[in-house]
Design a protein around this motif. Structure first.
Motif, PDB file in Angstrom:
ATOM      1  N   LEU A  92      24.370  41.509  53.407  1.00 21.76           N
ATOM      2  CA  LEU A  92      23.028  40.918  53.439  1.00 21.76           C
ATOM      3  C   LEU A  92      22.550  40.449  52.067  1.00 21.76           C
ATOM      4  O   LEU A  92      22.117  39.293  51.912  1.00 21.76           O
ATOM      5  CB  LEU A  92      22.039  41.947  54.020  1.00 21.76           C
ATOM      6  N   LEU A  93      22.633  41.303  51.074  1.00 27.13           N
ATOM      7  CA  LEU A  93      22.103  40.931  49.762  1.00 27.13           C
ATOM      8  C   LEU A  93      22.914  39.784  49.148  1.00 27.13           C
ATOM      9  O   LEU A  93      22.345  38.840  48.587  1.00 27.13           O
ATOM     10  CB  LEU A  93      22.086  42.150  48.825  1.00 27.13           C
ATOM     11  N   ALA A  94      24.223  39.841  49.303  1.00 22.70           N
ATOM     12  CA  ALA A  94      25.057  38.750  48.773  1.00 22.70           C
ATOM     13  C   ALA A  94      24.667  37.416  49.414  1.00 22.70           C
ATOM     14  O   ALA A  94      24.606  36.378  48.734  1.00 22.70           O
ATOM     15  CB  ALA A  94      26.539  39.048  49.020  1.00 22.70           C
ATOM     16  N   ALA A  95      24.402  37.437  50.721  1.00 25.56           N
ATOM     17  CA  ALA A  95      24.038  36.189  51.402  1.00 25.56           C
ATOM     18  C   ALA A  95      22.701  35.658  50.893  1.00 25.56           C
ATOM     19  O   ALA A  95      22.531  34.445  50.705  1.00 25.56           O
ATOM     20  CB  ALA A  95      23.988  36.415  52.913  1.00 25.56           C
ATOM     21  N   ASP A 121      39.778  42.203  44.602  1.00 21.79           N
ATOM     22  CA  ASP A 121      39.600  43.326  43.677  1.00 21.79           C
ATOM     23  C   ASP A 121      39.137  44.606  44.354  1.00 21.79           C
ATOM     24  O   ASP A 121      39.057  45.652  43.696  1.00 21.79           O
ATOM     25  CB  ASP A 121      38.581  42.942  42.594  1.00 21.79           C
ATOM     26  N   GLY A 122      38.796  44.518  45.648  1.00 26.03           N
ATOM     27  CA  GLY A 122      38.401  45.727  46.371  1.00 26.03           C
ATOM     28  C   GLY A 122      37.085  46.328  45.901  1.00 26.03           C
ATOM     29  O   GLY A 122      36.886  47.535  45.984  1.00 26.03           O
ATOM     30  N   ARG A 123      36.171  45.488  45.428  1.00 25.83           N
ATOM     31  CA  ARG A 123      34.881  46.005  44.948  1.00 25.83           C
ATOM     32  C   ARG A 123      33.856  46.011  46.090  1.00 25.83           C
ATOM     33  O   ARG A 123      33.920  45.189  47.000  1.00 25.83           O
ATOM     34  CB  ARG A 123      34.377  45.149  43.786  1.00 25.83           C
ATOM     35  N   PRO A 124      32.901  46.924  46.040  1.00 25.80           N
ATOM     36  CA  PRO A 124      31.901  47.033  47.112  1.00 25.80           C
ATOM     37  C   PRO A 124      30.800  45.995  46.940  1.00 25.80           C
ATOM     38  O   PRO A 124      29.911  46.151  46.104  1.00 25.80           O
ATOM     39  CB  PRO A 124      31.349  48.459  46.940  1.00 25.80           C
ATOM     40  N   ILE A 125      30.834  44.953  47.751  1.00 24.80           N
ATOM     41  CA  ILE A 125      29.916  43.826  47.550  1.00 24.80           C
ATOM     42  C   ILE A 125      28.519  44.090  48.085  1.00 24.80           C
ATOM     43  O   ILE A 125      27.632  43.258  47.932  1.00 24.80           O
ATOM     44  CB  ILE A 125      30.466  42.518  48.163  1.00 24.80           C
ATOM     45  N   GLY A 126      28.306  45.271  48.689  1.00 20.46           N
ATOM     46  CA  GLY A 126      26.947  45.656  49.062  1.00 20.46           C
ATOM     47  C   GLY A 126      26.214  46.316  47.901  1.00 20.46           C
ATOM     48  O   GLY A 126      25.005  46.556  47.990  1.00 20.46           O
ATOM     49  N   ASP A 127      26.924  46.592  46.852  1.00 16.63           N
ATOM     50  CA  ASP A 127      26.380  47.312  45.697  1.00 16.63           C
ATOM     51  C   ASP A 127      25.683  46.323  44.758  1.00 16.63           C
ATOM     52  O   ASP A 127      26.296  45.379  44.253  1.00 16.63           O
ATOM     53  CB  ASP A 127      27.558  48.014  45.010  1.00 16.63           C
ATOM     54  N   VAL A 130      27.339  45.613  41.438  1.00 16.09           N
ATOM     55  CA  VAL A 130      28.502  44.712  41.521  1.00 16.09           C
ATOM     56  C   VAL A 130      28.022  43.261  41.554  1.00 16.09           C
ATOM     57  O   VAL A 130      28.554  42.395  40.841  1.00 16.09           O
ATOM     58  CB  VAL A 130      29.359  45.043  42.760  1.00 16.09           C
ATOM     59  N   LEU A 131      27.004  43.001  42.353  1.00 11.90           N
ATOM     60  CA  LEU A 131      26.488  41.631  42.463  1.00 11.90           C
ATOM     61  C   LEU A 131      25.878  41.172  41.135  1.00 11.90           C
ATOM     62  O   LEU A 131      26.055  40.015  40.716  1.00 11.90           O
ATOM     63  CB  LEU A 131      25.472  41.545  43.602  1.00 11.90           C
ATOM     64  N   ARG A 132      25.193  42.091  40.472  1.00  9.03           N
ATOM     65  CA  ARG A 132      24.633  41.792  39.152  1.00  9.03           C
ATOM     66  C   ARG A 132      25.763  41.413  38.183  1.00  9.03           C
ATOM     67  O   ARG A 132      25.665  40.432  37.424  1.00  9.03           O
ATOM     68  CB  ARG A 132      23.885  43.037  38.660  1.00  9.03           C
ATOM     69  N   ASP A 133      26.827  42.144  38.252  1.00 11.88           N
ATOM     70  CA  ASP A 133      27.976  41.897  37.390  1.00 11.88           C
ATOM     71  C   ASP A 133      28.599  40.521  37.678  1.00 11.88           C
ATOM     72  O   ASP A 133      28.970  39.783  36.758  1.00 11.88           O
ATOM     73  CB  ASP A 133      29.003  43.014  37.638  1.00 11.88           C
ATOM     74  N   LEU A 134      28.684  40.185  38.955  1.00  8.17           N
ATOM     75  CA  LEU A 134      29.243  38.871  39.318  1.00  8.17           C
ATOM     76  C   LEU A 134      28.352  37.751  38.793  1.00  8.17           C
ATOM     77  O   LEU A 134      28.846  36.730  38.276  1.00  8.17           O
ATOM     78  CB  LEU A 134      29.395  38.745  40.838  1.00  8.17           C
ATOM     79  N   LEU A 135      27.037  37.925  38.918  1.00 10.89           N
ATOM     80  CA  LEU A 135      26.102  36.908  38.411  1.00 10.89           C
ATOM     81  C   LEU A 135      26.277  36.736  36.903  1.00 10.89           C
ATOM     82  O   LEU A 135      26.378  35.606  36.400  1.00 10.89           O
ATOM     83  CB  LEU A 135      24.663  37.315  38.740  1.00 10.89           C
ATOM     84  N   GLN A 136      26.341  37.841  36.205  1.00 10.38           N
ATOM     85  CA  GLN A 136      26.501  37.765  34.752  1.00 10.38           C
ATOM     86  C   GLN A 136      27.815  37.074  34.388  1.00 10.38           C
ATOM     87  O   GLN A 136      27.873  36.296  33.436  1.00 10.38           O
ATOM     88  CB  GLN A 136      26.414  39.172  34.151  1.00 10.38           C
ATOM     89  N   GLY A 137      28.844  37.334  35.180  1.00  2.41           N
ATOM     90  CA  GLY A 137      30.136  36.673  34.936  1.00  2.41           C
ATOM     91  C   GLY A 137      30.061  35.162  35.084  1.00  2.41           C
ATOM     92  O   GLY A 137      30.874  34.424  34.514  1.00  2.41           O
ATOM     93  N   LEU A 138      29.066  34.700  35.840  1.00  2.00           N
ATOM     94  CA  LEU A 138      28.876  33.250  36.017  1.00  2.00           C
ATOM     95  C   LEU A 138      27.859  32.692  35.010  1.00  2.00           C
ATOM     96  O   LEU A 138      27.524  31.505  35.081  1.00  2.00           O
ATOM     97  CB  LEU A 138      28.382  32.963  37.438  1.00  2.00           C
TER      98      LEU A 138
END
Lengths: 202, 202
Positions: A92-95, A121-127, A130-138
Motif C-alpha cells: 500500500l505505501l509503496a503504491a 534483494d529480498g527487502r521488506p517493501i512494506g517497511d 526501506v522505502l525511505r532508503d529507496l527514495l534517497q537512492g534516487l
C-alpha cells in the motif's frame, strides 16, 4: 501523429509484475508506445472474488509452479530473483509513494527500485525505512515524498485506479490495456500488448 | 541415443489444450521429442481445490479474458475457433476412448478430431453419436472402440492418469512434464517445455 498509449496496471506485491516493470520501459520505447504506469491494489479485487489471500498461497500446487516459473523467466532474462518472505509483501505505501512520484518525474524509477528491492534483494517493501532508503537512492527527499504519499488526494487516486482497473476487467497483475480497451494479462503477454497498441496507431 | 520424452497432460474440456493438442505433434517432431499423450480429468483436481465448476465460469472477468485471449491465439495460428456451449463440455467418454485409441495407433488422431469438433465446429463432444462419427471419420470401427472405452481397465487407466497428474503437481491443462519432473503449464509454455526436454538429452 501522436504515439499510442498503453495502460500498465501493476501491483507491487505481484510476482509477474516484477519482470514486466523492469522491462516495459525499454520495450515500449523501441515500439514507440507511451506507457501510463498505473499502480493499483489487487487486494480489493481478490476480495471481491472471494479470496482473502494470494491465490498462489490458497492453491499450493499453483503457487509452487509460479515460483519455479518465475525463477526460470528471470533466469532467462538475466534478472536476479529472490523469493519474498513473507509473500505477498504489503504494497500500500509503496503504491501511494509511486503516485506521488509519477507526478514529479521519479515515479517510474521508484517503481523499478521497489521491484528490485523486493524480488532481487529480498527487502521488506512494506517497511517505511526501506522505502525511505529507496527514495534517497534516487536523490528524492524522502520525508516530503512520504507526506505527499499520505495526502488524501493520493489515497483517492490509488482507490480510483483500483476501481477503474476492476471496472475495465482487470483480475490480476500485470495487466496491459490498449486505447481501444483490448486487455492483455501477464508478463508473457506484454509484447503482444505493445504490438496491439502499435497496430492501433497505424 | 534415445529421444527425450515429454508427458503431455490434457483435458478435452480445456480451452488452451485445443491449440496445444493441434500443434504439439509437428513441433515435437521438429524438436526430436517423443510425446506421451496423457488425457486426464480436471474435475477431480478442481474439486480437491474447492471448485465445483471451471474457474473460468466461477470468475467471470477471468473467463471473459480467457475467451478473448484464446480467440486472439487461434487467430494468430490460423486455427478456427468456436466457443463451446455449454462450457465446459463433458469430456469423460472422449478421454476413455482416447486411451483405447492410444493403444491401437489412432489415439492422437482421435484427440485432434475431438478438439476440432469441439472448438472449431462447435459440436457436443459429450454426445456418443458425435464421438462415433469422429471414430468413423478416422476409419475406426466405432462400436468395438466404445466397448473397449468402457472396459474397467480403461476406466482405471484414466483414473490413474488423473491421480498421477495431481501427484506430480498438475493443477490445470495443458501441462507438460519433462523426464526430470520439470513442469510447464499452459499452451504458452509448450515451446519452453520442448526446449527443456531437448536440453536434458544433450
Amino acid at each position: 501523429m501522436s504515439r499510442p498509449t498503453l495502460d500498465f496496471f501493476f501491483e507491487f506485491a505481484s510476482t509477474y509484475s516484477y519482470p514486466a516493470a523492469i522491462r516495459i520501459g525499454a520495450l515500449a520505447k523501441t515500439a514507440g508506445v507511451a506507457v501510463r504506469w498505473r499502480p493499483f491494489l489487487l487486494g480489493p479485487i481478490f476480495k471481491a472474488q472471494g479470496f482473502d489471500n494470494s491465490p498462489f498461497n490458497i492453491y499450493p500446487a499453483k503457487g509452487r509452479y509460479m515460483w519455479r516459473d518465475l525463477d526460470r523467466i528471470c533466469g532467462g532474462l538475466g534478472l536476479p530473483f529472490h523469493r519474498p518472505d513473507p509473500f505477498p509483501q504489503p504494497s500500500l505505501l509503496a503504491a501511494r509513494i509511486a503516485y506521488a512520484g509519477l507526478d514529479e518525474g521519479w515515479g517510474e524509477d521508484f517503481c523499478r527500485a521497489v521491484y528490485r528491492a523486493e524480488f532481487a534483494d529480498g527487502r521488506p517493501i512494506g517497511d517505511e525505512d526501506v522505502l525511505r532508503d529507496l527514495l534517497q537512492g534516487l536523490g528524492v527527499a524522502a520525508e516530503p515524498a512520504l507526506v505527499r504519499a499520505r495526502a488524501d488526494e493520493i489515497k483517492a487516486r490509488l482507490r480510483a485506479a483500483t476501481a477503474e482497473a476492476e471496472q475495465r476487467g482487470v483480475f490480476g497483475a500485470p495487466t496491459f490495456i490498449c486505447q481501444d480497451g483490448e486487455l492483455f494479462w501477464g508478463h508473457d503477454r506484454m509484447a503482444d500488448a505493445l504490438a496491439w497498441a502499435v497496430g492501433l496507431s497505424s
